[in-house]
Design an enzyme around this catalytic site. Sequence first.
Site, PDB file in Angstrom:
ATOM      1  CB  ALA A   1      -1.593   6.340   3.850  1.00 31.87           C
ATOM      2  CG  HIS A   2      -6.576   5.626   4.223  1.00 32.49           C
ATOM      3  ND1 HIS A   2      -7.808   5.453   3.374  1.00 32.49           N
ATOM      4  CD2 HIS A   2      -5.944   4.706   3.827  1.00 32.49           C
ATOM      5  CE1 HIS A   2      -7.604   4.331   2.627  1.00 32.49           C
ATOM      6  NE2 HIS A   2      -6.339   3.886   2.721  1.00 32.49           N
TER       7      HIS A   2
END
Lengths: 339, 339, 339
Positions: free
Chosen positions: C237-238
């Site tokens: 994920a980011h």
Amino acid sequence: MVWTLDQIAKHVQGEVVGDASFKVDSFADLQSATSNQISFLSSSKYKKYLATTQAGAVIIEQQLVAEVLSNAIVVDDSYIAYAKAAMLLNPQEEYSAGVHSSAAVDENSQVHPLAYIGPQAVIESGVKIGAGAVIGPACVVKKNVTIGKNTRLSASITVCEEVQIGNDCLLHPGVVIGADGFGIANDHGKWIKVPQVGSVIIGDNVEIGANTTIDRGAIENTKIGNGVKLDNQIQVAHNVIIGDNTVIAGCVGIAGSTKIGQNCVIGGGVGITGHIEIVDGVMITGNTMVTKSITKAGSYSSGIPAESTKQWHRNVVRYRQMDALADRVKQLEKQLKNS
Amino acid sequence: MVWTLDQIAKHVQGEVVGDASFKVDSFADLQSATSNQISFLSSSKYKKYLATTQAGAVIIEQQLVAEVLSNAIVVDDSYIAYAKAAMLLNPQEEYSAGVHSSAAVDENSQVHPLAYIGPQAVIESGVKIGAGAVIGPACVVKKNVTIGKNTRLSASITVCEEVQIGNDCLLHPGVVIGADGFGIANDHGKWIKVPQVGSVIIGDNVEIGANTTIDRGAIENTKIGNGVKLDNQIQVAHNVIIGDNTVIAGCVGIAGSTKIGQNCVIGGGVGITGHIEIVDGVMITGNTMVTKSITKAGSYSSGIPAESTKQWHRNVVRYRQMDALADRVKQLEKQLKNS
Amino acid sequence: MVWTLDQIAKHVQGEVVGDASFKVDSFADLQSATSNQISFLSSSKYKKYLATTQAGAVIIEQQLVAEVLSNAIVVDDSYIAYAKAAMLLNPQEEYSAGVHSSAAVDENSQVHPLAYIGPQAVIESGVKIGAGAVIGPACVVKKNVTIGKNTRLSASITVCEEVQIGNDCLLHPGVVIGADGFGIANDHGKWIKVPQVGSVIIGDNVEIGANTTIDRGAIENTKIGNGVKLDNQIQVAHNVIIGDNTVIAGCVGIAGSTKIGQNCVIGGGVGITGHIEIVDGVMITGNTMVTKSITKAGSYSSGIPAESTKQWHRNVVRYRQMDALADRVKQLEKQLKNS
């Protein structure tokens, strides 16, 4: 491009404290921001950085504004204001309408003149693409698909036959919409295919993360409501229905014919069995295993968090002995009663 | 296209009760069917809809036929009959043989004149594609791959070098067959690559769901048996062997060199460790964690289902105290013995 | 191509026992090898095959060389030596520099003359591609991406805007780098998008498995260190940071802003929550659920392995009764104390 704090404050319905004509060009974290940048504080965890940040301005809530040494924009909810300001400073990329010369667009499709079709894209017959839509490079849009206004398919996306996607959606690379659901029937020991003749209907304002898959229905349709936000690598099986504004984090699997309500929040890695119903307003924490319908709004969980491998081994053994342990306690109770 | 009940009954080896010349054109659920549609009842859960369905005909088993108000087709197994009738009413899309002008087909490949190669597809040198095969839009078929007769690659699929796929297979978008297995060796603290020089051999009549990945073997081949059905987002690691007619639901991960028998049924989200063996006829329920070989046919499970987050917190604490609890019970037993 | 044992021994820093001029052309398992092939023994589990193998030579460690009936190459670590010898016998495919006629390369990109761009690939404006890089068929490289020297994108990969990939990396089909992170904010019941304006920075010598996704950062960048090896279907994920030489097996999900140290080894199917930190040298076994930071190197686990479904049902019931059981034990202790 640069923006004055005044412009930003108007956009986020906030108020400038300090120099309203001060100009910034981008966002940065409090720790790394420079004087031409704006930052924000939405968690008290990062409060300590207010004293040292080099940001030219900080978006902040009223109760903390006194601690900001630079300019500030005071707002009711700093995270929402940050989101809105970031949209102002980072508008979506603009595309000139038209079809790239390397795209393969069937003559029996209807691509709106204000839509954009990128390089190596494939648009099959019967497809309708709305005004302002962007079909990015290497996307495949199969027969009779409908894609609404201003919807964007980023790149390398496959949309299968008959699928309908609403307006203002955003699909990320590797997404597959409308592949056959997993329908098989055991005919005397041999699996035969159950044709999947339903479709997928996706509402407006839906975002779908990279490599997420949404299967077409067996007979009726799979449905994704308006405002649904799906993260990466989610699997949505045939005939699932997801209610409006429900949010699902990455790596979730939802088995066939399950119905999920509106305004649910489902954490990463959750597995949800088929043919159940989850009502509106349910929150499910990460990695939970859902095997039955959830009939009341609220928060649900399962799963044992990590421990040292040594302790894990011991606990697994104990877990397997629980039955025997319960019997021993029962025995003790009996003895004590008789003593 | 329309079909008479007589035609459908012959196809599914059933018997018409009512008007054999009655015509229908498609399937629908009992609840939503209209008079030009046929429906079916395969679960007693939906029996209640028989009284009100508007379906022109219902496929049903003998014991319930009296409750059908419209025409009926009586069969031994209504789900199998539905599957077969749905195939009759919804035949696979037909493709005219030939190569789309935008495809990039290497001159040193052998594409059968009765095969179809879609727009933007890539066929590299040494590839052999059988009669009736369909290579959909944006598929990539790398060097020396063999694809059998009537096998269909829907769209945006990648088949890597040397892979062999049998006849009558169906692969859905985003599938990747024959990427390198995850082979690394730790050379004094630095990971070096172990070349993956095996291939993937896929039998006949195999279906592979969207975004599923099957890695090539390290030295020997990864093998998928005849009639295997794989759902979406499954990960099959290098040198895994899956036996004939085994069925695997979405989001399953199978680690390297594991061998799964024939006629197994594996639920969604299951994780299977490497270098183990699962015998024929094993069923594994959803989200189970398999860490050891399974040597007897039967049904296997693990995982704790969802409960309220509050209760979950409490149970996790109790779980961690099990060791201590067992000690306390032991202590009690000792005391009672001595008392 | 054939190699003498002498050549191979030199390459792996080993010593030939037997005929140093003996020639082999490929690797095979001990069980299936023929006399023109070389094999290796790295696990005592396969020792039994030494007596019957038809391999022309075996790579082996000193303590077992006496049991080899054919030629041998004696080495310190037979698995490392196998990896190195396999690289010698199976060199990476060579590509002639140049751009395939069907690729869509923007004129405002900088493709090094010694790079290769495959069929149907898309290279957008502002992209820089280094010498010796291979951009395989149907890959999409979006605006302003930088790809280092000798890095290979196998096929059907999407690299989004601004992403930077180092030298000597290998990306497998279906990988998506730099799609938007899952950033949303709840504005009075409606989810609004938080623009994802960070990027992804990938170091040198990184391998990324099929259909793995790595999201771009919200403000700052997502970072993958040098020498990191990621298997298939991993979700990063980011703003995740993964330290140098960390290795992650398939189907792992890592939520946003989590930091993973160097030299970690993470098993398949692990789920890691967001905003936590895992220090250097942590090993996590397969299917573990990580909900808190791990602050000490070592091995961590969770999850209950499979048992028969019948036993599972019973244990789940017991698990839910643990609270009551603990109370009963407490009660017994009290009684016994008072007796």
